[in-house]
Design a protein around this motif. Structure first.
Motif, PDB file in Angstrom:
ATOM      1  N   GLY A   1      -0.634  -5.389   2.907  1.00 26.62           N
ATOM      2  CA  GLY A   1      -0.018  -4.865   4.009  1.00 26.62           C
ATOM      3  C   GLY A   1      -1.103  -4.768   4.641  1.00 26.62           C
ATOM      4  N   ARG A   2      -0.203  -3.054   6.252  1.00 26.31           N
ATOM      5  CA  ARG A   2      -1.342  -3.317   6.847  1.00 26.31           C
ATOM      6  C   ARG A   2      -3.516  -2.684   6.897  1.00 26.31           C
ATOM      7  N   ALA A   3      -2.963  -1.813   5.647  1.00 26.03           N
ATOM      8  CA  ALA A   3      -3.875  -1.308   5.848  1.00 26.03           C
ATOM      9  C   ALA A   3      -5.256  -2.160   5.697  1.00 26.03           C
TER      10      ALA A   3
ATOM     11  N   VAL B   1       0.797  -0.754   0.373  1.00 28.41           N
ATOM     12  CA  VAL B   1      -0.794  -0.012   0.101  1.00 28.41           C
ATOM     13  C   VAL B   1       0.894   1.141  -0.129  1.00 28.41           C
ATOM     14  N   GLY B   2       2.719   1.086   0.627  1.00 22.65           N
ATOM     15  CA  GLY B   2       2.980   2.274   0.333  1.00 22.65           C
ATOM     16  C   GLY B   2       3.930   2.290  -0.944  1.00 22.65           C
ATOM     17  N   GLN B   3       4.605   3.249  -0.810  1.00 18.86           N
ATOM     18  CA  GLN B   3       4.631   4.370  -2.147  1.00 18.86           C
ATOM     19  C   GLN B   3       5.521   3.654  -2.737  1.00 18.86           C
ATOM     20  N   VAL B   4       6.722   2.652  -2.396  1.00 17.52           N
ATOM     21  CA  VAL B   4       7.215   1.870  -3.560  1.00 17.52           C
ATOM     22  C   VAL B   4       6.224   0.879  -4.077  1.00 17.52           C
ATOM     23  N   GLY B   5       5.362   0.189  -2.773  1.00 18.43           N
ATOM     24  CA  GLY B   5       4.122  -1.077  -3.096  1.00 18.43           C
ATOM     25  C   GLY B   5       3.501  -0.856  -4.468  1.00 18.43           C
TER      26      GLY B   5
ATOM     27  N   HIS C   1       9.691  -7.126  -0.017  1.00 18.62           N
ATOM     28  CA  HIS C   1       9.752  -7.032   1.097  1.00 18.62           C
ATOM     29  C   HIS C   1      10.141  -5.749   1.498  1.00 18.62           C
ATOM     30  N   LEU C   2       8.781  -4.818   1.348  1.00 12.71           N
ATOM     31  CA  LEU C   2       8.660  -2.753   1.351  1.00 12.71           C
ATOM     32  C   LEU C   2       8.524  -2.750   2.591  1.00 12.71           C
ATOM     33  N   ALA C   3       7.258  -3.262   3.637  1.00 12.95           N
ATOM     34  CA  ALA C   3       7.133  -3.228   4.678  1.00 12.95           C
ATOM     35  C   ALA C   3       8.165  -1.727   5.381  1.00 12.95           C
ATOM     36  N   ALA C   4       8.483  -0.574   6.323  1.00 15.42           N
ATOM     37  CA  ALA C   4       9.477   0.368   6.594  1.00 15.42           C
ATOM     38  C   ALA C   4       8.885   1.301   7.466  1.00 15.42           C
TER      39      ALA C   4
ATOM     40  N   LEU D   1      18.636   6.553  12.814  1.00 17.48           N
ATOM     41  CA  LEU D   1      18.310   4.807  13.343  1.00 17.48           C
ATOM     42  C   LEU D   1      17.740   3.776  12.030  1.00 17.48           C
ATOM     43  N   TYR D   2      16.648   5.066  11.422  1.00 17.68           N
ATOM     44  CA  TYR D   2      16.594   4.255  10.145  1.00 17.68           C
ATOM     45  C   TYR D   2      17.959   4.015   9.017  1.00 17.68           C
ATOM     46  N   GLY D   3      18.959   4.510   9.827  1.00 14.09           N
ATOM     47  CA  GLY D   3      20.324   4.104   8.737  1.00 14.09           C
ATOM     48  C   GLY D   3      20.214   3.134   9.438  1.00 14.09           C
TER      49      GLY D   3
ATOM     50  N   ARG E   1      19.940   0.298  -2.925  1.00 13.79           N
ATOM     51  CA  ARG E   1      20.778   1.133  -1.963  1.00 13.79           C
ATOM     52  C   ARG E   1      19.380   2.162  -2.823  1.00 13.79           C
ATOM     53  N   TYR E   2      17.802   2.578  -2.609  1.00  6.40           N
ATOM     54  CA  TYR E   2      17.270   3.720  -3.544  1.00  6.40           C
ATOM     55  C   TYR E   2      17.686   5.280  -2.474  1.00  6.40           C
ATOM     56  N   PRO E   3      17.892   5.955  -3.991  1.00  9.32           N
ATOM     57  CA  PRO E   3      17.364   7.448  -3.982  1.00  9.32           C
ATOM     58  C   PRO E   3      16.125   7.591  -3.305  1.00  9.32           C
ATOM     59  N   GLY E   4      16.236   9.570  -3.014  1.00  5.80           N
ATOM     60  CA  GLY E   4      15.309   9.878  -2.893  1.00  5.80           C
ATOM     61  C   GLY E   4      14.097   8.738  -3.746  1.00  5.80           C
ATOM     62  N   LEU E   5      13.182   8.770  -3.221  1.00  4.68           N
ATOM     63  CA  LEU E   5      12.078   8.689  -4.765  1.00  4.68           C
ATOM     64  C   LEU E   5      10.620   9.840  -4.462  1.00  4.68           C
ATOM     65  N   LEU E   6      10.732   9.993  -6.532  1.00  7.50           N
ATOM     66  CA  LEU E   6       9.127  10.580  -6.058  1.00  7.50           C
ATOM     67  C   LEU E   6       8.037  10.051  -7.006  1.00  7.50           C
TER      68      LEU E   6
ATOM     69  N   THR F   1      18.942   0.768  10.649  1.00  9.59           N
ATOM     70  CA  THR F   1      18.729  -1.039  10.085  1.00  9.59           C
ATOM     71  C   THR F   1      18.865  -1.069   8.421  1.00  9.59           C
ATOM     72  N   LYS F   2      18.894   0.096   7.750  1.00  9.37           N
ATOM     73  CA  LYS F   2      19.152  -0.339   6.489  1.00  9.37           C
ATOM     74  C   LYS F   2      20.627  -1.126   6.106  1.00  9.37           C
ATOM     75  N   VAL F   3      22.067  -0.186   7.443  1.00  8.23           N
ATOM     76  CA  VAL F   3      23.187  -1.091   6.973  1.00  8.23           C
ATOM     77  C   VAL F   3      23.361  -2.577   8.103  1.00  8.23           C
TER      78      VAL F   3
ATOM     79  N   LYS G   1      -4.036  -9.018   4.345  1.00  8.37           N
ATOM     80  CA  LYS G   1      -4.303  -8.305   5.240  1.00  8.37           C
ATOM     81  C   LYS G   1      -3.129  -8.825   6.269  1.00  8.37           C
ATOM     82  N   LEU G   2      -1.897  -8.441   6.652  1.00 12.88           N
ATOM     83  CA  LEU G   2      -0.510  -8.957   7.271  1.00 12.88           C
ATOM     84  C   LEU G   2       0.337  -7.644   7.787  1.00 12.88           C
ATOM     85  N   ASP G   3       1.204  -8.080   8.431  1.00 10.23           N
ATOM     86  CA  ASP G   3       1.831  -7.806   9.294  1.00 10.23           C
ATOM     87  C   ASP G   3       2.791  -8.342   9.396  1.00 10.23           C
ATOM     88  N   ALA G   4       3.729  -7.244   9.386  1.00 14.64           N
ATOM     89  CA  ALA G   4       5.097  -8.362   8.503  1.00 14.64           C
ATOM     90  C   ALA G   4       5.963  -8.609  10.110  1.00 14.64           C
ATOM     91  N   THR G   5       5.286  -7.829  11.293  1.00 14.38           N
ATOM     92  CA  THR G   5       6.374  -8.689  12.675  1.00 14.38           C
ATOM     93  C   THR G   5       5.645  -9.656  12.693  1.00 14.38           C
TER      94      THR G   5
HETATM   95  N1  LIG Z   1      10.334   6.538  -0.714  1.00 19.26           N
HETATM   96  C1  LIG Z   1      11.973   6.899  -0.560  1.00 19.26           C
HETATM   97  O1  LIG Z   1      12.015   7.652  -1.524  1.00 19.26           O
HETATM   98  C2  LIG Z   1      12.957   5.681  -0.151  1.00 19.26           C
HETATM   99  C3  LIG Z   1      13.774   5.787  -0.340  1.00 19.26           C
HETATM  100  C4  LIG Z   1      15.126   4.771   0.008  1.00 19.26           C
HETATM  101  C5  LIG Z   1      14.332   3.385   0.772  1.00 19.26           C
HETATM  102  N2  LIG Z   1      13.135   3.141   0.425  1.00 19.26           N
HETATM  103  C6  LIG Z   1      12.669   2.345   1.097  1.00 19.26           C
HETATM  104  O2  LIG Z   1      11.527   1.400  -0.008  1.00 19.26           O
HETATM  105  C7  LIG Z   1      10.924   0.469   1.260  1.00 19.26           C
HETATM  106  C8  LIG Z   1       9.639   1.606   0.879  1.00 19.26           C
HETATM  107  O3  LIG Z   1       8.996   3.040   1.400  1.00 19.26           O
HETATM  108  P1  LIG Z   1       7.649   3.314   0.608  1.00 19.26           P
HETATM  109  O4  LIG Z   1       8.209   4.668   0.097  1.00 19.26           O
HETATM  110  O5  LIG Z   1       6.949   2.896   0.373  1.00 19.26           O
HETATM  111  O6  LIG Z   1       7.665   3.658   2.583  1.00 19.26           O
HETATM  112  P2  LIG Z   1       5.860   4.180   2.209  1.00 19.26           P
HETATM  113  O7  LIG Z   1       6.147   4.519   3.677  1.00 19.26           O
HETATM  114  O8  LIG Z   1       4.821   4.252   1.511  1.00 19.26           O
HETATM  115  O9  LIG Z   1       5.501   2.651   2.838  1.00 19.26           O
HETATM  116  C9  LIG Z   1       5.669   1.293   3.753  1.00 19.26           C
HETATM  117  C10 LIG Z   1       3.819   0.355   3.949  1.00 19.26           C
HETATM  118  O10 LIG Z   1       5.032  -1.085   5.173  1.00 19.26           O
HETATM  119  C11 LIG Z   1       3.953  -0.563   5.889  1.00 19.26           C
HETATM  120  N3  LIG Z   1       4.348  -1.200   6.597  1.00 19.26           N
HETATM  121  C12 LIG Z   1       4.683  -0.712   7.160  1.00 19.26           C
HETATM  122  N4  LIG Z   1       4.510  -1.628   9.080  1.00 19.26           N
HETATM  123  C13 LIG Z   1       3.999  -2.666   8.111  1.00 19.26           C
HETATM  124  C14 LIG Z   1       4.043  -3.990   9.020  1.00 19.26           C
HETATM  125  N5  LIG Z   1       5.025  -4.358  10.483  1.00 19.26           N
HETATM  126  N6  LIG Z   1       3.623  -5.099   8.083  1.00 19.26           N
HETATM  127  C15 LIG Z   1       2.965  -4.555   6.861  1.00 19.26           C
HETATM  128  N7  LIG Z   1       3.301  -3.624   6.476  1.00 19.26           N
HETATM  129  C16 LIG Z   1       3.412  -2.941   7.394  1.00 19.26           C
HETATM  130  C17 LIG Z   1       2.939   0.682   5.978  1.00 19.26           C
HETATM  131  O11 LIG Z   1       1.901   0.872   5.527  1.00 19.26           O
HETATM  132  C18 LIG Z   1       3.266   1.273   4.139  1.00 19.26           C
HETATM  133  O12 LIG Z   1       2.065   1.417   3.045  1.00 19.26           O
HETATM  134  C19 LIG Z   1      10.843   0.931   2.733  1.00 19.26           C
HETATM  135  O13 LIG Z   1      12.034  -0.064   2.717  1.00 19.26           O
HETATM  136  C20 LIG Z   1      11.729   1.808   1.891  1.00 19.26           C
HETATM  137  O14 LIG Z   1      12.988   1.932   3.611  1.00 19.26           O
HETATM  138  C21 LIG Z   1      12.527   4.240   0.440  1.00 19.26           C
END
Ligand SMILES: NC(=O)c1ccc[n+]([C@@H]2O[C@H](COP(=O)([O-])OP(=O)(O)OC[C@H]3O[C@@H](n4cnc5c(N)ncnc54)[C@H](O)[C@@H]3O)[C@@H](O)[C@H]2O)c1
Length: 326
Positions: free
Chosen positions: A39-41, A15-19, A79-82, A147-149, A174-179, A151-153, A56-60
């Motif tokens: 996703g958790r939504a 449900v997220g930006q990349v997903g 696996h994009l949840a973060a 802390l985010y960084g 290693r994604y850069p900032g995404l638009l 967790t990435k390392v 509907k899934l909590d990845a933890t």
């Molecule tokens: N967007 C960027 O600019 C960017 C840059 C570098 C790296 N990334 C990485 O790309 C990945 C995706 O990022 P994004 O921008 O789509 O983030 P986002 O916040 O838009 O999406 C993350 C999704 O994960 C879901 N989520 C959070 N916890 C969860 C859980 N426990 N179980 C299931 N789902 C859960 C959230 O609800 C959200 O929909 C992440 O690993 C992020 O670190 C993103």
């Protein structure tokens, strides 16, 4: 392509930006019924649910993840949840739990079920102020200050470990900032770039939370999604980096972006009030050396700054016309 041959694909964090973009593209390529969005939504976007399976899934929750893998005969996980950089500083415990525990669950279950492959994204946030900021090399100092960084390392090294120890075909960028104009979480540090387009069309002005000279690597979502799929399609023998590949397309300052927006939105004014995210941006690279990705699996970006600005403005306007509030 590993993703086509070996079972279904599971996209966690769909449900997220990349997903959302990645799920749509994977469904277009391999068939909607073969890509399970998770996703958790409670109320996922209609587009995601209507077009194919949604869980509907909590990845933890490892047991729940295990059930989803079995139920759908999953072969590959993206696996994009973060929790992203800015939000991670506000709630480090949550960031640790979601970013680290969920990755470990995915890697453990991928080994247990002999999955064909795993994709997990790292970030430029893995770098820190002691990293060379210009043309940042593939192998360099990794001393992040968020802390985010951290967790990435850790995640990069965990992926490398599971590849070496268990032979798991796990790949990472290693994604850069995404638009993107489709979703906007607001939890990251590169978000000023997306906000600038939204506020330019909404109010004709924007107060940017980083200084005008702040420059970081940025990429339009389509390039990031294509890079992800191309990485996953590459033959295993071409993958020489098992931590995470540097990846880049564009680097521009906040002021350069504002000038491009002003050229397209007459009267647009950007002012600058840096907040806590300035320090995060200052600790990240300005430009990236992604020659390993180019050499190993042929990475080439396609979207330049002009295309990015035109696409973002058109997309934000379309969303507004449809009544979607970003
Ligand atoms: N967007 C960027 O600019 C960017 C840059 C570098 C790296 N990334 C990485 O790309 C990945 C995706 O990022 P994004 O921008 O789509 O983030 P986002 O916040 O838009 O999406 C993350 C999704 O994960 C879901 N989520 C959070 N916890 C969860 C859980 N426990 N179980 C299931 N789902 C859960 C959230 O609800 C959200 O929909 C992440 O690993 C992020 O670190 C993103």
């Amino acid at each position: 392509m590993t993703t086509e041959r070996n079972g279904k694909i599971l996209v966690i964090g769909a449900v997220g930006q990349v997903g959302r973009s990645l799920t749509r593209e994977l469904r277009a390529r391999v068939g909607a019924d073969r890509v399970v969005a998770a996703g958790r939504a409670t109320e996922p976007p209609a587009e995601l649910r209507a077009a194919g399976p949604f869980e509907k899934l909590d990845a933890t929750d490892k047991a729940a993840l295990d059930r989803v893998i079995r139920r759908h005969a999953i072969g590959t996980i993206y696996h994009l949840a973060a929790v992203l950089s800015a939000d991670g500083e506000k709630d480090p415990v949550r960031a640790w739990t979601i970013n680290v525990e969920s990755l470990r669950n995915v890697l453990d279950l991928a080994v247990a079920h002999s999955l064909a492959g795993v994709f997990w994204p790292s970030s430029i946030a893995a770098f820190g102020p002691t990293t060379p900021r210009e043309n940042t090399p593939q192998r360099t100092v990794l001393e992040p200050t968020t802390l985010y960084g951290v967790t990435k390392v850790l995640g990069e090294n965990l992926c490398h470990y599971y590849f070496k120890r268990h032979g798991l075909d796990v790949r990472s960028l290693r994604y850069p900032g995404l638009l993107t104009y489709e979703t906007y979480s607001g939890g990251g540090t590169s978000d000023y770039s997306v906000e600038m387009f939204i506020e330019a069309l909404r109010h004709g002005r924007y107060t940017c939370f980083v200084r005008p000279d702040t420059t970081m690597p940025l990429m339009y979502i389509d390039d990031a999604v294509r890079a992800t799929i191309e990485l996953m399609q590459a033959p295993a023998q071409r993958i020489s980096i098992r931590t995470s590949y540097n990846l880049t397309a564009l680097s521009f300052s906040a002021a350069e972006l504002a000038a491009e927006v002003a050229r397209r939105v007459p009267g647009f004014v950007c002012d600058y009030q840096p907040n806590f995210r300035q320090a995060i941006a200052d600790s990240w690279p300005r430009t990236i050396d992604d020659s390993a990705a180019r050499q190993d699996w042929g990475w080439q970006p396609r979207v330049d700054l002009a295309m990015l600005c035109d696409t973002m403005l058109r997309g934000v306007a379309d969303m507004a016309a449809k009544g979607v509030r970003l």
